[in-house]
Design an enzyme around this catalytic site. Sequence first.
Site, mmCIF file in Angstrom:
data_model
loop_
_atom_site.group_PDB
_atom_site.id
_atom_site.type_symbol
_atom_site.label_atom_id
_atom_site.label_comp_id
_atom_site.label_asym_id
_atom_site.label_seq_id
_atom_site.Cartn_x
_atom_site.Cartn_y
_atom_site.Cartn_z
ATOM 1 N N PRO A 2 -36.839 36.890 -10.261
ATOM 2 C CG PRO A 2 -37.943 38.725 -9.389
ATOM 3 C CD PRO A 2 -36.918 37.678 -9.048
ATOM 4 C CD GLU A 3 -33.979 33.901 -15.002
ATOM 5 O OE1 GLU A 3 -33.769 33.813 -16.214
ATOM 6 O OE2 GLU A 3 -33.835 32.936 -14.225
ATOM 7 N NE ARG A 119 -32.309 34.851 0.086
ATOM 8 C CZ ARG A 119 -31.521 34.267 -0.822
ATOM 9 N NH1 ARG A 119 -32.058 33.781 -1.940
ATOM 10 N NH2 ARG A 119 -30.219 34.183 -0.635
#
Length: 280
Positions: A2-3, A119
């Site tokens: 996500p940017e 993760r």
Amino acid sequence: VPELPETETIARDLDAALPGATIDRVAVPRPSILREVDAGALAARVRGARIARVWRRAKLVVVDLDRGDRLVVQPRFTGALLLEDAPGDGSGLPERERGFVRATFHLADGRALHYRDIRALGTVALMDPARFEAYVGALGPEPLDPGFTGAALHAALRGSRQPVKKVLMDQKRLVGVGNIYANEALFRARVAPARPAASLSADESARVRDALVDVLSESIARRGTSFRDYVDARGARGTFVERLAVYGRAGAPCTRCDAPLATTHEVDGRQTVFCAECQR
Ligand SMILES: [Zn+2]
């Protein structure tokens, strides 16, 4: 990953759904994602708090609580915020997501806000107003703010001999831009990613600024890029991936000149994809 566009999409969706809701209790099956608080303090400080607003700063989703505390979620690589309707016990989540829920905010109206992170390298923090101001004060300017002009970018680049791509991704100089949008913006601006930042002319800096604003805005309009694990607050994928010109396209023909796109890890350790013919 996500940017800015992906984080903006999550924040807008949640801001349309959450303000006015009250947090009833919190469950944190993976406490290692927490920052600035432990699970007990988090539960005590958010219990009974009303959600006032959800917004984005940099690549952070910020949840303002009526008592002044803020939940600050940094999704990093594989984090997402999933809103589930009542009864909010996880049964409404896609099965593939259930095992990756790291924290759940149960709302008094029966809904649940889950932080899922495959993760588990993203973080959830709780900050009081003074701490939040100090934290965001260390971040660079927002690329979609009107003050982020070509001249402002030129000034930021002028002081660095590092590759321009690396400087664009430095959150102290400019927030929200990661590997996807740095690659895309430099391609659009026809600037080679390995160029020393200080070597860009005012005109080239203005082209990079315009390309950043365009690519970020277009991606927001398409609800972001789902390359691997990014999903929005309802579990849906963004569609900007169809518009990527270079990211993920190493070896494919350049959309401008048909030359095969080159790739390297030598610019900043991440995969850089560019056209050696039309980026100078
Ligand atoms: Zn080309």
